[in-house]
Write an enzyme that holds these catalytic residues in place. Sequence first.
Site, PDB file in Angstrom:
ATOM      1  N   PRO A 101      89.756  17.202  -3.493  1.00 39.56           N
ATOM      2  CA  PRO A 101      90.738  16.126  -3.307  1.00 39.56           C
ATOM      3  C   PRO A 101      90.765  15.041  -4.391  1.00 39.56           C
ATOM      4  O   PRO A 101      90.406  13.884  -4.155  1.00 39.56           O
ATOM      5  CB  PRO A 101      90.355  15.548  -1.950  1.00 39.56           C
ATOM      6  CG  PRO A 101      88.884  15.785  -1.862  1.00 39.56           C
ATOM      7  CD  PRO A 101      88.637  17.090  -2.561  1.00 39.56           C
ATOM      8  N   CYS A 102      91.266  15.403  -5.566  1.00 40.67           N
ATOM      9  CA  CYS A 102      91.379  14.436  -6.658  1.00 40.67           C
ATOM     10  C   CYS A 102      92.396  13.337  -6.333  1.00 40.67           C
ATOM     11  O   CYS A 102      92.362  12.271  -6.942  1.00 40.67           O
ATOM     12  CB  CYS A 102      91.718  15.146  -7.963  1.00 40.67           C
ATOM     13  SG  CYS A 102      93.160  16.217  -7.895  1.00 40.67           S
TER      14      CYS A 102
END
Length: 184
Positions: free
Chosen positions: A154-155
């Site tokens: 989850p950047c």
Amino acid sequence: MIALDDTPTTVTALNLPNASAPVYSTVCDTALGPVLLTSDGEHLTGLYLEVSDEITHRLHLSYGVEPTPENDLAIFADTEVQLREYFAGERRRFDLPLATPGTEFQRSVWHALTLIPYGGTAGYGELAEALGRPGAARAVGAANGKNPISIVVPCHRVIGADGSLTGYAWGEAKKRHLLDLEQG
């Protein structure tokens, strides 16, 4: 200092795939539009929030081969199910085998991203400090920008020190959509 979750979003280590291994791809529809998935046949190696010639070219540069379209891999079916559950608000953690091409530092950043809790955010400096590299905020930002497995790694949960939605490869609107989804 952020409180990283002690259970990563993904359960499989981030590995370096063999560059000569085949690369398979498929396209699936999501709440954000079509996404391109890539795999080595067993692991998810990419989740790209657009389908374009530019992405295909980048994959060719990374792996040395063009992706082969393949719609019947179990990893693609599992990823599509988990993405549907995520966008429906029913899944907070992904459970997929991952393999990513990247340096040791990049993979350490990507692993740290999986420790940012669902619904939470962290700054680049906070991540650098959590990694024991307090002066490496820019390097963390660069590694974050090269994350090949969006959403699952989850950047989108990384924000600027002032809370702003800084640089997201897929655009601010998609980042806002993902963050709003996780806020419930």
